[in-house]
Structures are given as C-alpha cells and as structure tokens.
Design a protein around this motif. Structure first.
Motif, mmCIF file in Angstrom:
data_model
loop_
_atom_site.group_PDB
_atom_site.id
_atom_site.type_symbol
_atom_site.label_atom_id
_atom_site.label_comp_id
_atom_site.label_asym_id
_atom_site.label_seq_id
_atom_site.Cartn_x
_atom_site.Cartn_y
_atom_site.Cartn_z
ATOM 1 N N ALA A 263 0.826 -1.214 0.000
ATOM 2 C CA ALA A 263 0.000 0.000 0.000
ATOM 3 C C ALA A 263 0.860 1.263 0.000
ATOM 4 O O ALA A 263 0.335 2.377 0.000
ATOM 5 N N GLY A 264 2.197 1.086 0.033
ATOM 6 C CA GLY A 264 3.083 2.253 -0.080
ATOM 7 C C GLY A 264 3.750 2.692 1.211
ATOM 8 O O GLY A 264 4.363 3.758 1.260
ATOM 9 N N VAL A 265 3.659 1.885 2.263
ATOM 10 C CA VAL A 265 4.306 2.270 3.526
ATOM 11 C C VAL A 265 5.771 1.854 3.455
ATOM 12 O O VAL A 265 6.089 0.690 3.203
ATOM 13 N N SER A 266 6.688 2.804 3.678
ATOM 14 C CA SER A 266 8.105 2.447 3.500
ATOM 15 C C SER A 266 8.722 1.836 4.750
ATOM 16 O O SER A 266 9.644 1.041 4.649
ATOM 17 N N LYS A 267 8.257 2.175 5.935
ATOM 18 C CA LYS A 267 8.808 1.576 7.171
ATOM 19 C C LYS A 267 7.684 1.323 8.161
ATOM 20 O O LYS A 267 6.827 2.201 8.378
ATOM 21 N N VAL A 268 7.692 0.131 8.749
ATOM 22 C CA VAL A 268 6.718 -0.207 9.788
ATOM 23 C C VAL A 268 7.518 -0.543 11.045
ATOM 24 O O VAL A 268 8.399 -1.407 11.014
ATOM 25 N N ILE A 269 7.220 0.145 12.121
ATOM 26 C CA ILE A 269 7.985 -0.029 13.364
ATOM 27 C C ILE A 269 7.045 -0.393 14.499
ATOM 28 O O ILE A 269 6.001 0.237 14.687
ATOM 29 N N GLY A 270 7.437 -1.412 15.265
ATOM 30 C CA GLY A 270 6.647 -1.803 16.431
ATOM 31 C C GLY A 270 7.535 -1.954 17.643
ATOM 32 O O GLY A 270 8.741 -1.685 17.586
ATOM 33 N N THR A 271 6.950 -2.408 18.753
ATOM 34 C CA THR A 271 7.743 -2.630 19.965
ATOM 35 C C THR A 271 7.882 -4.136 20.208
ATOM 36 O O THR A 271 7.276 -4.953 19.520
ATOM 37 N N ASP A 272 8.640 -4.452 21.252
ATOM 38 C CA ASP A 272 8.848 -5.853 21.614
ATOM 39 C C ASP A 272 7.794 -6.358 22.613
ATOM 40 O O ASP A 272 8.012 -7.360 23.277
ATOM 41 N N SER A 273 6.644 -5.654 22.692
ATOM 42 C CA SER A 273 5.534 -6.207 23.498
ATOM 43 C C SER A 273 5.143 -7.547 22.878
ATOM 44 O O SER A 273 4.694 -8.450 23.560
ATOM 45 N N ILE A 274 5.325 -7.631 21.562
ATOM 46 C CA ILE A 274 5.152 -8.879 20.821
ATOM 47 C C ILE A 274 6.401 -9.018 19.949
ATOM 48 O O ILE A 274 6.624 -8.188 19.063
ATOM 49 N N PRO A 275 7.237 -10.028 20.198
ATOM 50 C CA PRO A 275 8.456 -10.135 19.381
ATOM 51 C C PRO A 275 8.085 -10.325 17.902
ATOM 52 O O PRO A 275 7.210 -11.129 17.579
ATOM 53 N N SER A 276 8.727 -9.554 17.032
ATOM 54 C CA SER A 276 8.407 -9.633 15.596
ATOM 55 C C SER A 276 9.572 -9.041 14.812
ATOM 56 O O SER A 276 10.442 -8.386 15.393
ATOM 57 N N PRO A 277 9.574 -9.212 13.488
ATOM 58 C CA PRO A 277 10.675 -8.628 12.696
ATOM 59 C C PRO A 277 10.699 -7.100 12.728
ATOM 60 O O PRO A 277 11.705 -6.497 12.368
ATOM 61 N N ILE A 278 9.590 -6.468 13.145
ATOM 62 C CA ILE A 278 9.585 -4.988 13.158
ATOM 63 C C ILE A 278 9.709 -4.427 14.582
ATOM 64 O O ILE A 278 9.541 -3.230 14.792
ATOM 65 N N SER A 279 10.025 -5.303 15.557
ATOM 66 C CA SER A 279 10.103 -4.849 16.961
ATOM 67 C C SER A 279 11.421 -4.124 17.227
ATOM 68 O O SER A 279 12.362 -4.684 17.780
ATOM 69 N N LYS A 280 11.491 -2.869 16.802
ATOM 70 C CA LYS A 280 12.738 -2.096 16.917
ATOM 71 C C LYS A 280 12.818 -1.288 18.210
ATOM 72 O O LYS A 280 13.871 -0.780 18.565
ATOM 73 N N VAL A 281 11.673 -1.093 18.859
ATOM 74 C CA VAL A 281 11.638 -0.265 20.074
ATOM 75 C C VAL A 281 11.267 -1.169 21.244
ATOM 76 O O VAL A 281 10.352 -1.974 21.133
ATOM 77 N N SER A 282 11.988 -1.034 22.354
ATOM 78 C CA SER A 282 11.671 -1.871 23.511
ATOM 79 C C SER A 282 10.767 -1.116 24.489
ATOM 80 O O SER A 282 10.967 0.068 24.742
ATOM 81 N N VAL A 283 9.790 -1.845 25.035
ATOM 82 C CA VAL A 283 8.935 -1.238 26.066
ATOM 83 C C VAL A 283 9.568 -1.376 27.449
ATOM 84 O O VAL A 283 9.014 -0.894 28.441
ATOM 85 N N ALA A 284 10.747 -2.008 27.529
ATOM 86 C CA ALA A 284 11.395 -2.241 28.823
ATOM 87 C C ALA A 284 11.595 -0.941 29.636
ATOM 88 O O ALA A 284 11.289 -0.918 30.829
ATOM 89 N N PRO A 285 12.082 0.159 29.012
ATOM 90 C CA PRO A 285 12.276 1.375 29.825
ATOM 91 C C PRO A 285 10.975 1.916 30.402
ATOM 92 O O PRO A 285 10.955 2.434 31.516
ATOM 93 N N VAL A 286 9.884 1.776 29.641
ATOM 94 C CA VAL A 286 8.586 2.264 30.117
ATOM 95 C C VAL A 286 8.130 1.443 31.320
ATOM 96 O O VAL A 286 7.646 1.978 32.327
ATOM 97 N N ILE A 287 8.305 0.118 31.223
ATOM 98 C CA ILE A 287 7.907 -0.774 32.318
ATOM 99 C C ILE A 287 8.798 -0.524 33.538
ATOM 100 O O ILE A 287 8.315 -0.404 34.659
ATOM 101 N N ALA A 288 10.107 -0.427 33.279
ATOM 102 C CA ALA A 288 11.049 -0.224 34.382
ATOM 103 C C ALA A 288 10.737 1.066 35.141
ATOM 104 O O ALA A 288 10.739 1.096 36.373
ATOM 105 N N LYS A 289 10.427 2.125 34.391
ATOM 106 C CA LYS A 289 10.121 3.420 35.021
ATOM 107 C C LYS A 289 8.880 3.292 35.913
ATOM 108 O O LYS A 289 8.856 3.783 37.044
#
Ligand code: R5P
Length: 293
Positions: A263-289
């Motif tokens: 559909a034309g999206v050049s980058k899809v970024i997700g978190t590691d709340s669910i491990p996946s090939p696009i999980s580039k951001v970790s929610v660990a700092p948010v949980i730790a805080k």
C-alpha cells in the motif's frame, strides 16, 4: 526486587531487570506431552517484591494460564507483593455485554488476576473502548502505560520525517497520534474508519493537507494490516511523500506486512511487546520506570 519473565516474555523481562539494575529472577517452565505446564520458581521470593512480565499474544490462553499459575505460586511461596505486567493485554477488547449471556472478558481477566494474588498491574497502550481506563476494570492499582513517546523518539532519530503529519488511522487513535506528534514537534490528525468486514475498512481522511509531506501513522495494534493499508492508500491519493507506520503491538497476522508495504508504507515499526521482525523499540524502559515509581 525480583523480575521474572514467563515463557512469552523472558527476553523482555531480562531487559526490564537490566534497566532496573537487577539480575533477572529464575523460573523453570516445561510443557508435558499432554500440553500441561510444569512451573517452578527457582529464585527465593519469600518476603520479596516480585514483578512478573508476560505479554498475552499469539497463544493468549496458554500464556494467561501460566501467568495465573505463576502468580498463585508466588503468593503461596510468600512473595511480599506481585506486580503483573502484560504489555499486550489479550481479552481487553470485549469490555461490555453486547448480547445477552456474553462473557465480558476484560473484567473477568481482572478478577482472575486479583483472585490469583496480583497486588498491582501494568499494561501498555491497551485499548479499552468503553471502560476507558484500566483502573476502572481492576480493584488493585492498575495503569495503562504508553510506548508512543518512545516510538515517536525512534521515528525522529531514525526515519527523519520531513514536514510530517502524524495520523491516527481512526478517532480512537487520537491520543497516540498526539503523543507521537509531540516528540516530532508536528501536526496531528485522525482519519475516520468504517469497518466493513473483519479485514476490510473504509477510510475518510478529512481535510488534512498531505501533498509533499511525510505521513506517520500511530496506532496501538497492527493485526491484519487492513487499517494501515487502506489509510496509506488514502494518503498516497492525497500526494503524501513517504509513509511510515508506528504501532505498539505488532500482532501481524499472516500477510499483514506485505499488505502494508504494497500500500506504499516504507517503514513499519513496532515494539517488543510482541516479538516480531519490526520490533525495533523496547517497552522495557517504560515498564522499568513504572515499576521503579
Ligand atoms: C482498532 O480499533 C485498533 O486501534 C487497530 O486500528 C486495529 O486493531 C488494527 O487492526 P488491523 O490491522 O486488522 O486493521
């Protein structure tokens, strides 16, 4: 404090422990041939504050039971407090009885956790359509954390969007779009989404000007990818330059990424709340805080 990760979130629990400066706690979990689980808490937990991280994705019933078994065991072993962390909270969407006799699963889940002995609870960017706040579902202290500021920061540092507009693909995504827009110091808007079938949606973009601008979507979940794909096509029609999609929970049903990219999206970024090939951001700092606080 002892940080334990269930079989869904061992890596994430290790990252949370690292953020907090602790060694991860130890668990032994095995599956019997009939599918039942064997669970042993190896760390000494008597009198300790214990944090259990278990995201309820893909096999929610299995992970959910494991979380309850673990919580009940920790109580039995004399843990002082038990904080449950389910970054992806399964069963959250059924939060009302639409037809007589239906299970209100989000409320049931809260009761199960409390009955098992959880003393506080955190989740991340959970979409409680009608109940609005997790604190209204739980009797124990409960908070809905957000990964959107971290996703926004990631977009700023790695995607370098030009004259961006941050878009919530439907009205309910407005707070997430606002949060990402704050990080990008950008304008934000929401599209209006009509769900035609479970995998088909129609999009109304409203009056936003997109010609030559980068569009950055912010949503809680990407599941079939139908929402983002249709919204991206609408952006392209309006002349958007590049399109990026950020989500907290990359559920990613079969074919979702292909559909979104087509559909034309050049980058899809997700978190590691669910491990996946696009999980580039970790929610660990948010949980730790949140745990630290
Ligand atoms: C819906 O209200 C959610 O915020 C997401 O937009 C939705 O779950 C995405 O689903 P899909 O990727 O299947 O369109």
């Amino acid at each position: 404090m002892i940080i334990l990760g269930g079989s869904a979130s061992g890596l994430l629990a290790d990252k949370v422990a690292k953020e907090l400066g602790y060694e991860p706690g130890r668990l032994e979990i095995k599956k019997f041939p009939d599918g039942e689980k064997y669970l042993r808490v190896v760390s000494e937990v008597r009198g300790e504050d214990v944090v259990v991280v278990q995201s309820l994705y893909r096999n929610p019933d299995e992970y959910l039971f494991e979380l309850m078994l673990l919580t009940d065991t920790l109580r039995d072993l004399g843990a002082r407090s038990i904080t449950g962390v389910a970054p992806y909270l399964a069963y959250a969407r059924q939060d009302a009885r639409f037809n007589p006799g239906e299970a209100v699963s989000s409320v049931s889940l809260a009761r199960f956790f409390e009955a098992a002995g959880m003393t506080s609870f955190f989740t991340v960017d959970t979409h409680l359509h009608r109940l609005e706040e997790v604190s209204k579902v739980f009797k124990i202290p409960a908070r809905n954390l957000s990964a959107m500021p971290l996703l926004g920061k990631y977009a700023l540092e790695n995607l370098h969007p030009k004259n961006p507009v941050v878009i919530g693909p439907d009205e309910e995504a407005e707070p997430w779009a606002a949060s990402v827009a704050k990080e990008l110091d950008a304008e934000h808007t929401v599209f209006h989404k009509k769900r035609v079938t479970s995998s088909k949606v129609e999009i109304d973009t409203g009056h936003i000007e997109l010609k030559g601008r980068d569009a950055v979507f912010a949503d809680d979940i990407i599941s079939t990818g139908g929402t983002i794909a249709e919204a991206a096509k609408a952006c392209k029609k309006k002349g958007a330059r590049r399109i990026f999609a950020l989500c907290t929970h990359p559920v990613l049903a079969e074919g979702a990424l292909k559909r979104i990219r087509a559909a034309g999206v050049s980058k899809v970024i997700g978190t590691d709340s669910i491990p996946s090939p696009i999980s580039k951001v970790s929610v660990a700092p948010v949980i730790a805080k949140a745990v630290r606080a």
